[in-house]
Scaffold this motif. Sequence first.
Motif, PDB file in Angstrom:
ATOM      1  N   GLU A  57      42.984  17.019  45.358  1.00 33.45           N
ATOM      2  CA  GLU A  57      41.952  18.066  45.266  1.00 33.45           C
ATOM      3  C   GLU A  57      40.536  17.505  45.378  1.00 33.45           C
ATOM      4  N   LYS A  72      40.664  25.511  50.209  1.00 36.36           N
ATOM      5  CA  LYS A  72      41.659  25.757  49.165  1.00 36.36           C
ATOM      6  C   LYS A  72      42.931  26.358  49.758  1.00 36.36           C
ATOM      7  N   THR A 111      44.726  23.709  51.711  1.00 32.90           N
ATOM      8  CA  THR A 111      45.297  22.665  50.840  1.00 32.90           C
ATOM      9  C   THR A 111      46.536  23.160  50.116  1.00 32.90           C
ATOM     10  N   TYR A 112      46.426  24.337  49.482  1.00 29.80           N
ATOM     11  CA  TYR A 112      47.513  24.809  48.619  1.00 29.80           C
ATOM     12  C   TYR A 112      48.654  25.479  49.387  1.00 29.80           C
ATOM     13  N   LEU A 146      51.242  22.117  50.377  1.00 30.93           N
ATOM     14  CA  LEU A 146      51.501  21.132  49.334  1.00 30.93           C
ATOM     15  C   LEU A 146      52.827  20.411  49.562  1.00 30.93           C
ATOM     16  N   ARG A 161      53.201  19.358  44.164  1.00 27.96           N
ATOM     17  CA  ARG A 161      53.611  20.455  43.270  1.00 27.96           C
ATOM     18  C   ARG A 161      54.023  19.907  41.900  1.00 27.96           C
ATOM     19  N   LEU A 184      50.846  19.410  40.078  1.00 30.60           N
ATOM     20  CA  LEU A 184      50.315  20.680  39.589  1.00 30.60           C
ATOM     21  C   LEU A 184      51.079  21.168  38.365  1.00 30.60           C
ATOM     22  N   ASN A 190      54.428  26.695  41.384  1.00 27.26           N
ATOM     23  CA  ASN A 190      54.132  25.260  41.396  1.00 27.26           C
ATOM     24  C   ASN A 190      54.816  24.539  40.235  1.00 27.26           C
ATOM     25  N   GLY A 232      45.706  27.691  43.767  1.00 25.33           N
ATOM     26  CA  GLY A 232      45.345  26.470  43.064  1.00 25.33           C
ATOM     27  C   GLY A 232      46.162  26.198  41.826  1.00 25.33           C
TER      28      GLY A 232
END
Length: 323
Positions: free
Chosen positions: A10, A50, A53-54, A57, A62, A65, A221, A272
């Motif tokens: 991140e 964002k 990115t998410y 994953l 994950r 997260l 996640n 996120g």
Amino acid sequence: MANKIYLDFEKPIAELEAKLEEMIQMAKEKNTHNFDEAINSLKESIQRLKKETYSNLTPWQRVQLSRHPERPYTMDYIRALCEEFIELHGDRQVRDDKAIVGGFGRIGKQTIMFIGHQKGRNTKERQYRNFGMANPEGYRKALRLMRLAEKFGKPIVTLIDTPGAFPGMEAEERGQGEAIARNLREMFRIKVPIICIVIGEGASGGALGIAIGDRVYMLENTWYSVISPESCSSILWRSWDYKEQAAEALKLTAQDMLKSKLIDDIIPEPLGGAHQDPETTFQTVKQVILRDIEILQKEDITQLLAARIDKFSRMGVFIENPA
């Protein structure tokens, strides 16, 4: 913003958000709107980054997260969901295991037995909660509370978040394996609806010990596997350096579990992760719980138990073609 915790992947988001904070602060100090266009443009860039990115994953990301230090824990869910909660303690044999919490909670007119692993936010709390790793008395407490819920005809919701059952010598001496195995057997027989939700880590028998239910869900996640990526890496490669490859090979994400038909569905999280917007996460989980309880309570208990047994009996079944 300065206190916000970012994971390694991140960091590009962190850099842009830091620039945004600086720009907003500069505009306030100069009392001008000249930065408005640049601020809005930067906000759009952050949002795009964002989403990119998410939505891409890796399994290891994950896992990271699922372990985020700001992620909601079991008691956070209970406090947010319940208008009233009475925690119950002890297994009536050894002691009260602080790694597993449980008790009756009320959502509207519905009373529910909540049981879940509880981690700690700081060093003192983590030691108090044993890092969410339960001893045998924790699983015996969980089973005692399930039977209490059965006695009063109240549905059960379990919230799973553990790196595994406690592996210490004293846990083995008091029958760790037996306690978990007994829970597995008895949860198939509990004559009330059971809903199980993985809210963080779901490692091995430590997770499975409270995860036999009519509905099994995972938050988006989270991970659920017989072993953690680090432990798998240390066994196969004799080093933790291959934990990312292990996470990929273990197929431990919610998406993998759903594809393998080991869970019923995935509960979505805010962009996120759950920690970014806990209130939205709590409301989503609440809706799932109340919806399923209403459906499950209408079913005949004999059919409910038969379906529960069949559900888990089908897992791992395969047909081998003759050579």
